[in-house]
Write an enzyme that holds these catalytic residues in place. Structure first.
Site, PDB file in Angstrom:
ATOM      1  N   SER A   9     -21.541 -12.940 -34.941  1.00 10.51           N
ATOM      2  CA  SER A   9     -22.482 -12.725 -36.029  1.00 10.51           C
ATOM      3  C   SER A   9     -22.067 -11.513 -36.852  1.00 10.51           C
ATOM      4  CB  SER A   9     -23.893 -12.502 -35.493  1.00 10.51           C
ATOM      5  OG  SER A   9     -24.717 -12.004 -36.540  1.00 10.51           O
TER       6      SER A   9
ATOM      7  N   GLU B 160     -52.420 -19.745 -41.551  1.00  8.13           N
ATOM      8  CA  GLU B 160     -51.719 -19.020 -40.481  1.00  8.13           C
ATOM      9  C   GLU B 160     -52.385 -19.272 -39.137  1.00  8.13           C
ATOM     10  OE1 GLU B 160     -48.533 -18.124 -40.735  1.00  8.13           O
ATOM     11  OE2 GLU B 160     -49.093 -16.805 -42.378  1.00  8.13           O
ATOM     12  N   HIS B 161     -51.546 -19.528 -38.143  1.00  9.79           N
ATOM     13  CA  HIS B 161     -52.026 -19.849 -36.795  1.00  9.79           C
ATOM     14  C   HIS B 161     -52.922 -21.091 -36.817  1.00  9.79           C
ATOM     15  CE1 HIS B 161     -50.253 -16.466 -34.634  1.00  9.79           C
ATOM     16  NE2 HIS B 161     -50.489 -15.755 -35.723  1.00  9.79           N
TER      17      HIS B 161
ATOM     18  N   ASP C 104     -42.539 -23.549 -39.043  1.00  8.88           N
ATOM     19  CA  ASP C 104     -41.312 -22.886 -39.481  1.00  8.88           C
ATOM     20  C   ASP C 104     -40.157 -23.879 -39.595  1.00  8.88           C
ATOM     21  OD1 ASP C 104     -42.991 -20.798 -39.070  1.00  8.88           O
ATOM     22  OD2 ASP C 104     -41.925 -19.964 -37.350  1.00  8.88           O
TER      23      ASP C 104
ATOM     24  N   SER D 103     -38.518 -10.109 -39.033  1.00  3.50           N
ATOM     25  CA  SER D 103     -39.432  -9.782 -40.122  1.00  3.50           C
ATOM     26  C   SER D 103     -40.539 -10.805 -40.253  1.00  3.50           C
ATOM     27  CB  SER D 103     -38.658  -9.721 -41.426  1.00  3.50           C
ATOM     28  OG  SER D 103     -38.090 -10.995 -41.678  1.00  3.50           O
ATOM     29  N   GLY D 104     -40.478 -11.856 -39.452  1.00  8.94           N
ATOM     30  CA  GLY D 104     -41.498 -12.889 -39.588  1.00  8.94           C
ATOM     31  C   GLY D 104     -41.185 -13.874 -40.701  1.00  8.94           C
ATOM     32  N   LEU D 105     -39.931 -13.881 -41.148  1.00 12.20           N
ATOM     33  CA  LEU D 105     -39.533 -14.879 -42.147  1.00 12.20           C
ATOM     34  C   LEU D 105     -38.708 -15.982 -41.480  1.00 12.20           C
ATOM     35  CD1 LEU D 105     -38.584 -12.519 -45.128  1.00 12.20           C
ATOM     36  CD2 LEU D 105     -40.761 -13.660 -44.696  1.00 12.20           C
TER      37      LEU D 105
ATOM     38  N   ASP E  55     -51.085 -24.165 -37.198  1.00  9.42           N
ATOM     39  CA  ASP E  55     -50.178 -25.302 -36.965  1.00  9.42           C
ATOM     40  C   ASP E  55     -50.209 -25.808 -35.530  1.00  9.42           C
ATOM     41  OD1 ASP E  55     -48.683 -23.164 -35.917  1.00  9.42           O
ATOM     42  OD2 ASP E  55     -46.784 -23.863 -36.764  1.00  9.42           O
TER      43      ASP E  55
ATOM     44  N   SER F 199     -36.153 -16.024 -39.097  1.00  4.48           N
ATOM     45  CA  SER F 199     -34.697 -16.025 -38.956  1.00  4.48           C
ATOM     46  C   SER F 199     -34.282 -16.893 -37.767  1.00  4.48           C
ATOM     47  CB  SER F 199     -34.160 -14.604 -38.823  1.00  4.48           C
ATOM     48  OG  SER F 199     -34.818 -13.916 -37.787  1.00  4.48           O
TER      49      SER F 199
HETATM   50  C1  GLA Z   1     -44.938 -18.370 -36.050  1.00  3.16           C
HETATM   51  C2  GLA Z   1     -44.768 -19.747 -35.431  1.00  3.16           C
HETATM   52  C3  GLA Z   1     -45.404 -20.831 -36.306  1.00  3.16           C
HETATM   53  C4  GLA Z   1     -46.833 -20.468 -36.687  1.00  3.16           C
HETATM   54  C5  GLA Z   1     -46.921 -19.030 -37.196  1.00  3.16           C
HETATM   55  C6  GLA Z   1     -48.330 -18.582 -37.411  1.00  3.16           C
HETATM   56  O1  GLA Z   1     -44.200 -18.288 -37.233  1.00  3.16           O
HETATM   57  O2  GLA Z   1     -43.417 -20.036 -35.226  1.00  3.16           O
HETATM   58  O3  GLA Z   1     -45.349 -22.080 -35.646  1.00  3.16           O
HETATM   59  O4  GLA Z   1     -47.702 -20.675 -35.622  1.00  3.16           O
HETATM   60  O5  GLA Z   1     -46.304 -18.113 -36.315  1.00  3.16           O
HETATM   61  O6  GLA Z   1     -48.934 -19.306 -38.434  1.00  3.16           O
END
Ligand code: GLA
Length: 389
Positions: free
Chosen positions: A67, A33-34, A175, A125-127, A36, A129
């Site tokens: 939508s 995480e963080h 992502d 949600s951090g998935l 990339d 979208s």
């Molecule tokens: C978000 C960003 C990704 C990545 C993550 C953290 O999802 O879009 O590029 O940096 O945060 O890992």
């Protein structure tokens, strides 16, 4: 599903002649995480939930969006002459951004569209979208205009370009890459320094992936995200006064420890430490998985959360509560926040027969401490963005 969406399209836009249906998944990152945007490794996978996009070419240059997730917003109109980011354009800034990016990269987009969207990824949600909408749009434009020379990796880069330059979020490539390149039952071990990648089957041995959504919206997250990125860039510049490296991802833990005093500010030092250690953890985690050592993989997930909590400071009480309660549960192999942080979700690997008890215990503790509930999803790993026709 397709039939239901077609009916809705007809209701909103009239005829369905020439409508095509596309799907792009959401993604969950297992570890890395963080890293990339620091030239490190990531290990995400695409989900079977995602965004459905139905599109029909128009004779003019109008863009009409609807939508099913935001019916109150009604029909949102724009045009190819108006591909600029606007606050009031809401989610349509994502497809518009990709249309803009296609043109910037020299790929023609010369007619408007009627577009219907339906997503079953919980929003904010951090998935991913938003990246999911970007890739659904990318696949649609490639198909509709016959830009067959564009590979899925090209489409992921176009999606990132749109996110960075149209929507103003300085995200890395994880992502969009995961959503473009996803493969059923496999995670993607991606080296973001050169985009080399390898699929790795996620053999969970009687366990499954459970996502817990904190229901805390990201809100200020985007500006904090850009701030973290800037802190890492500054730390890299300081290290470069002595080391000839191009990214934090090039450093081992030992090299970092031997040179960390080049970074003047202690906060920035912790940010860089996370980037270096998290990258090494990701490499180790994939090795453990390949050796069938799922317990070691889980331990590294937990360590990832601690580093994101203490050194990178992107968790917050909601995600910490979810992870820390998960660690107490029987049958939890590993649990950590996933995605950008500042709200969003945790990802946990939980033994299948312990999932109900896990949801019950973590859910109750979360509600007690935070005051509102979390949502839980037992998810499957699916394929990348594609046309469904
Ligand atoms: C978000 C960003 C990704 C990545 C993550 C953290 O999802 O879009 O590029 O940096 O945060 O890992």
């Amino acid at each position: 599903m397709k039939e239901k969406l077609m009916k809705e399209f007809e209701k909103i836009f009239g005829s369905t002649d020439g409508v095509r249906t596309y799907f792009a998944p959401g993604r969950v990152n297992m570890i890395g995480e963080h890293t990339d945007y620091n030239g490190g490794h990531v290990f995400p996978c695409a989900l079977t939930i995602g965004t459905y996009l139905l599109a029909k070419k128009r004779e003019d240059t109008k863009l009409r969006f609807y939508s099913m997730n935001f019916p109150d917003a009604g029909l949102m109109e724009s045009s190819l002459e108006d591909l600029v980011w606007k606050k009031q354009a809401g989610w349509t800034n994502y497809p518009k951004g990709v249309m803009w990016a296609f043109r910037e990269k020299g790929y023609q987009v010369d007619c408007g569209f009627d577009i219907l969207l339906f997503g079953n990824i919980p929003n904010g949600s951090g998935l991913s979208s938003s990246a999911s909408v970007e890739l659904a749009t990318g696949v649609m434009l490639r198909d509709m205009f016959g830009h067959q020379g564009l590979t899925m990796i090209d489409l992921s880069l176009i999606g990132q370009f749109a996110e960075n330059n149209f929507n103003g979020v300085n995200c890395g490539i994880m992502d969009q890459f995961a959503i473009a390149m996803g493969k059923k039952d496999e995670a993607i071990f991606l080296d973001t320094s050169d985009l080399s990648y390898q699929y790795a089957p996620l053999k969970l041995q009687g366990a499954r992936i459970v996502i817990a959504c904190s229901n805390k919206k990201r809100g200020l997250g985007d500006s904090k995200y850009n701030e973290r990125r800037a802190e890492c860039e500054e730390a890299l510049r300081e290290l470069q006064t002595k080391l000839s490296i191009n990214s934090l991802g090039e450093l081992t833990e030992e090299e970092f420890e031997a040179n960390k005093d080049l970074i003047a500010d202690p906060v920035r030092r912790r940010r860089a430490k996370h980037a270096v250690y998290e990258n090494q953890r990701t490499v180790e985690a994939v090795k453990a998985l390949q050796q069938g050592d799922i317990a070691a993989f889980g331990q590294l997930m937990n360590a990832s959360h601690v580093s994101l909590r203490d050194d990178y400071e992107v968790t917050g009480i909601e995600l910490d509560t979810l992870a820390e309660e998960a660690w107490k549960c029987e049958g939890v192999i590993g649990s950590r926040m996933t995605g950008a942080g500042f709200g969003g979700c945790t990802v946990s690997i939980v033994e299948t027969d312990k999932i109900d008890a896990f949801i019950d215990r973590v859910g109750t503790a979360y509600k007690e401490k935070i005051g509102y509930g979390a949502d839980f999803y037992v998810v499957d790993i699916g394929d990348g963005a594609r046309c469904l026709d």
